[in-house]
Structure formats: structure tokens, C-alpha cells
Design an enzyme around this catalytic site. Structure first.
Site, PDB file in Angstrom:
ATOM      1  N   SER A  20       0.847  -1.192   0.000  1.00  6.10           N
ATOM      2  CA  SER A  20       0.000   0.000   0.000  1.00  6.10           C
ATOM      3  C   SER A  20       0.886   1.248   0.000  1.00  6.10           C
ATOM      4  O   SER A  20       1.826   1.334  -0.786  1.00  6.10           O
ATOM      5  CB  SER A  20      -0.961  -0.049   1.196  1.00  6.10           C
TER       6      SER A  20
ATOM      7  N   GLU B 109      -8.500  -4.463  -7.401  1.00  2.00           N
ATOM      8  CA  GLU B 109      -8.107  -3.238  -6.715  1.00  2.00           C
ATOM      9  C   GLU B 109      -8.404  -1.967  -7.516  1.00  2.00           C
ATOM     10  O   GLU B 109      -8.204  -1.924  -8.721  1.00  2.00           O
ATOM     11  CB  GLU B 109      -6.617  -3.263  -6.397  1.00  2.00           C
TER      12      GLU B 109
END
Length: 333
Positions: free
Chosen positions: A176, A270
Site C-alpha cells: 500500500s 483493486e
């Protein structure tokens, strides 16, 4: 059947013509889907109705406190140039400072994440790569904005160099926004003409804080852990009114010439899928050795749950394999 066969051939030709790799062009298995659905339900129970960053930080800590600690590792708390950190290494290896190191930079939107929340993935990588993993507790927003997080990560990298680890035996990794930091630390070293790590691993990084990727919209309904609205809040807390189209904040806008070998992992569901794919294209144009893994059915930050997801165990193993392949001194077999 002819259509399926034609699609299979097309996918095979695409994979052969590009360094990017889809681990499996088929949909996720039933077992994988069941596991990810259970995780999504857990995340909804954890975060639904919580908007304040400090409250979300506490919820993440509570969730990860309920998960197992790593086993068969040793942990030493260290101060790395003023940054709190854990140095984690396999229990079978007995040394205060080893030969190979992974600097691990945790995710959590810059506002959450800690030594406890990411100790399991750090321990998993230490064992699989036969390396020391330095997991740092960098400063968080909203208390500290840019460039505090990058400064702390850079301080940790330089601590490793000063402690005797050679740059060619250091891999910088993160997931991330930790993946964002992993890239940015290396870009900063590149601009300063300092020693570069042997390789970089960025798992689902945010590479474009301008949020211009088409998957922001296309995958908006499929990834419950990161959406455009949250990214806008993260951006505001992190860089304020500064321009997001600057290489020090968004790696997508960097000149990556001279960047070391790079592994990118991303889930097919995602919102950040395009952040990975566009960075891959940018890096390839600059001559960087890039490997991209697109994981079917995975959502943002799946890699930190190896105790619940088989795909997380496998993806962590692939990160370790990549690190080993690029360490100058390979671990004994």
C-alpha cells in the site's frame, strides 16, 4: 470451446510479450474466493461507520491484535536514527546483525499501521528469505504530514548501511502506501547518487495521488479496502495543498532511469490496479527490470493476512524468492 481456446492463446501471447505476469489468467478458485469473502466481512465489521483517521487507526490495531504473532523468529527492538523499529530474523540464525536485510515499510494509509500490525508479514519474509527484516514505526498522519514518512524511511535505510549491511544485500519492500515509500526512498537515493538497494518490492502501491487511473472507477465496487474517497482523504492529510503530480509524492511522475529491479504485486479487484500497471509501463520505458504479478480476485492489502489467506502466503513467498534472487550473498540452501 473455440472462444475459450482463442482467449487462452491470446492471454499466453500477451504474457510472453511482456514482463508483466498474471499468475493465473483463470478466475480465483472457490477456496480463494471463500477466504477473501470472509476477510471482506471481517473488514466491514472492523471499519463500517468509522470515518475519523485516529479511530480507524485504533480499529486496525484491534483487528491485528487478534491475529497470531509470527513464530520461529527473534525480535530485537532498535532505534534507527531516531525511528522506532523491530529487527526480526529467523530463529535458526543466531546473530545480532546479519548479512542480508529487507527494509519493510508498512501500509495503512499513512495514518495507521505499526510494529504490531505488520509483525506477521515481516516475520514471514524473514523466514522465507533467510534475511533480517527491519520493520519501522514511521510517523503517521494527521499528526505528521509529508515528508515525515519519507524522511523516517530514508533514515532507516541509511541505518542499515551504517550498521554493516551492504546495499547489494538490501531489498526495500512495502505494501500500500508502504510500497509508495519503498519506491520513493529509492528514487531519493537515486537523485542523491547514493547507494541503491539490490531490488525494490511494491505491493499495491499508490503511485498517482492525482487519482487518474481508470480502475479508480472500474473497480470501485469490488475493493472494499481502498476507494477514491478514502484516497482523497489520505492525500489531503499526507500532502495537503502540495501538487500530487510531483515525483517525490507520486512515483508515476518520476524519471525512473537507473532504478533497481522492481517487483510489483496487485490484486485484480483493486482500485489501484492502474497505479501498478501504469508504473510498470513508465519503468519499462526507462529500462528498468520490472516484474508484475496480477493476483486474481485479490483486494487491497491482502498480503498482510497470510494467516487467513492462502494467496497471501503464496504472494509473500514470491516476494522472498524475488529478494533472494537479487541479494548479492545468497542464503545457504
Amino acid at each position: 470451446m473455440r472462444l475459450i481456446a482463442a482467449l487462452a492463446v491470446a492471454v499466453s501471447l500477451l504474457l510472453l510479450s511482456s514482463p508483466a505476469q498474471a499468475l493465473d489468467p483463470a478466475p480465483p478458485t472457490n477456496a480463494s474466493s471463500d477466504q477473501i469473502n470472509k476477510l471482506i466481512a471481517t473488514l466491514h465489521q472492523t471499519y463500517d461507520g468509522i470515518q475519523d483517521f485516529r479511530q480507524r487507526r485504533g480499529a486496525f490495531e484491534t483487528l491485528m491484535a487478534s491475529t497470531p504473532d509470527p513464530t520461529r523468529v527473534q525480535i530485537r527492538h532498535v532505534d534507527v536514527n531516531g525511528v522506532e523499529a523491530d529487527l526480526i530474523w529467523p530463529a535458526r540464525l543466531h546473530h545480532p546483525i546479519g548479512r542480508r536485510a529487507i527494509l519493510y515499510l508498512h501500509g495503512g494509509g499513512f495514518y495507521s499501521g505499526s510494529l504490531r500490525t505488520h509483525r506477521n508479514i515481516a516475520g514471514s519474509l524473514a523466514k522465507a528469505a533467510s534475511a533480517d527484516v527491519l520493520l519501522i514505526d514511521y510517523r503517521l498522519t494527521p499528526e505528521h504530514g509529508f515528508p515525515a514518512q519519507l524522511d523516517d524511511a530514508l533514515a532507516a535505510y541509511r541505518w542499515l548501511l551504517a550498521s554493516g549491511y551492504r546495499a547489494e544485500n538490501i531489498v526495500v519492500a512495502g505494501e500500500s502506501v508502504g510500497g509508495t515509500l519503498a519506491i520513493e526512498v529509492t528514487l531519493r537515493q537515486l537523485r542523491l547518487k547514493g547507494p541503491l538497494p539490490a531490488a525494490v518490492v511494491a505491493m499495491s502501491p499508490v503511485t498517482d495521488f492525482a487519482l487518474t487511473g481508470t480502475s479508480m472507477t472500474a473497480n470501485a465496487e469490488s475493493d472494499p479496502f481502498m476507494d477514491k474517497g478514502e484516497l482523497e482523504l489520505i492525500r489531503k492529510a499526507y500532502i495537503g495543498d502540495r501538487s500530487p503530480v510531483n515525483w517525490e509524492r507520486s512515483p508515476l511522475y518520476a524519471n525512473m532511469t537507473g532504478f533497481p529491479p522492481l517487483l510489483l504485486q496487485v490484486g485484480s479487484r483493486e482500485t489501484l490496479l492502474d497505479d501498478t500497471l501504469r508504473l510498470k509501463d513508465k519503468a519499462r520505458q526507462a529500462g528498468v527490470d520490472v516484474t508484475v504479478e496480477i493476483w486474481p480476485g485479490m483486494i487491497h492489502q491482502w498480503q498482510i493476512f497470510p494467516f487467513w489467506l492462502d494467496d497471501a502466503k503464496t504472494s509473500n513467498a514470491k516476494v522472498a524468492e524475488f529478494a533472494i534472487a537479487h541479494f548479492a550473498d545468497k542464503p545457504a540452501q
